[in-house]
Design a protein around this motif. Structure first.
Motif, PDB file in Angstrom:
ATOM      1  N   THR A 114      30.513  56.628  10.375  1.00  0.00           N
ATOM      2  CA  THR A 114      29.401  56.021  11.092  1.00  0.00           C
ATOM      3  C   THR A 114      28.563  57.073  11.807  1.00  0.00           C
TER       4      THR A 114
ATOM      5  N   TYR B 162      19.005  56.860  17.111  1.00  0.00           N
ATOM      6  CA  TYR B 162      17.732  56.188  16.895  1.00  0.00           C
ATOM      7  C   TYR B 162      17.081  56.820  15.664  1.00  0.00           C
TER       8      TYR B 162
ATOM      9  N   SER C 247      25.753  49.774  19.190  1.00  0.00           N
ATOM     10  CA  SER C 247      25.863  49.730  17.731  1.00  0.00           C
ATOM     11  C   SER C 247      27.040  48.861  17.312  1.00  0.00           C
TER      12      SER C 247
ATOM     13  N   ASN D 286      26.118  45.431  17.350  1.00  0.00           N
ATOM     14  CA  ASN D 286      25.023  45.190  16.413  1.00  0.00           C
ATOM     15  C   ASN D 286      23.701  44.952  17.131  1.00  0.00           C
ATOM     16  N   GLN D 287      23.536  45.567  18.300  1.00  0.00           N
ATOM     17  CA  GLN D 287      22.263  45.493  19.026  1.00  0.00           C
ATOM     18  C   GLN D 287      21.337  46.637  18.622  1.00  0.00           C
ATOM     19  N   ILE D 288      21.912  47.685  18.048  1.00  0.00           N
ATOM     20  CA  ILE D 288      21.161  48.826  17.523  1.00  0.00           C
ATOM     21  C   ILE D 288      21.639  49.033  16.090  1.00  0.00           C
ATOM     22  N   SER D 289      20.704  49.209  15.169  1.00  0.00           N
ATOM     23  CA  SER D 289      21.074  49.425  13.766  1.00  0.00           C
ATOM     24  C   SER D 289      21.753  50.779  13.595  1.00  0.00           C
ATOM     25  N   LEU D 290      22.727  50.819  12.699  1.00  0.00           N
ATOM     26  CA  LEU D 290      23.397  52.071  12.369  1.00  0.00           C
ATOM     27  C   LEU D 290      22.471  52.961  11.554  1.00  0.00           C
TER      28      LEU D 290
ATOM     29  N   SER E 253      23.950  55.289   9.562  1.00  0.00           N
ATOM     30  CA  SER E 253      24.739  55.244   8.324  1.00  0.00           C
ATOM     31  C   SER E 253      26.153  54.796   8.645  1.00  0.00           C
TER      32      SER E 253
ATOM     33  N   ASP F  53      29.662  52.197   8.358  1.00  0.00           N
ATOM     34  CA  ASP F  53      29.993  50.783   8.556  1.00  0.00           C
ATOM     35  C   ASP F  53      30.833  50.602   9.804  1.00  0.00           C
TER      36      ASP F  53
ATOM     37  N   ASN G 288      32.122  43.227   8.190  1.00  0.00           N
ATOM     38  CA  ASN G 288      31.039  44.121   8.581  1.00  0.00           C
ATOM     39  C   ASN G 288      30.195  43.439   9.651  1.00  0.00           C
TER      40      ASN G 288
ATOM     41  N   LYS H 285      27.215  43.701  10.283  1.00  0.00           N
ATOM     42  CA  LYS H 285      25.900  43.304   9.769  1.00  0.00           C
ATOM     43  C   LYS H 285      25.909  41.875   9.248  1.00  0.00           C
TER      44      LYS H 285
END
Length: 118
Positions: A8, A12, A46, A49-53, A55, A57, A64, A66
């Motif tokens: 992971t 930003y 992250s 899931n408040q901030i997108s990864l 890369s 998982d 997951n 997502k």
């Protein structure tokens, strides 16, 4: 494993932390320490899931993040940030109990098992 991070990278536009490979079993405790700006809060957000990864998982209970709704994540993970405003006169027990109420309608009280777990 309850929580798994697989190769992971979080941040930003550019990664703050990359190559994270770790896992936690249910009940284990993890302490995040570091200087300001190194990515501790970004990592937690992250996981929520408040901030997108950037890369990799993140898996909760093998799923997951997502694919999970905010409610499903909240049913599994509770976070209190250090700058959170906690209402006056709340005990630690009161605060921890709030994490249990996601499983009940607003008018229910915690049962004996919930109280024991808190």
């Amino acid at each position: 494993m309850f929580l798994e991070l697989k190769n992971t990278a979080v941040g930003y536009k550019t990664p703050l932390i990359r190559g994270i490979e770790t896992d936690l079993a249910l009940g284990e405790i993890c302490l995040l320490i570091g200087n300001n700006g190194v990515g501790k809060t970004t990592l937690i957000k992250s996981i929520l899931n408040q901030i997108s990864l950037i890369s990799g998982d993140i898996l909760l209970d093998g799923k997951n993040i997502k694919t999970l709704s905010n409610k499903e994540i909240a049913e599994r993970v509770a976070v209190v940030f250090s700058k959170s405003q906690i209402p006056a006169n709340y005990t630690l027990t009161d605060l921890v109990s709030l994490g249990k109420y996601i499983h009940y309608p607003y008018y229910f009280e915690l049962n004996a098992q919930d109280q024991n777990e808190v």
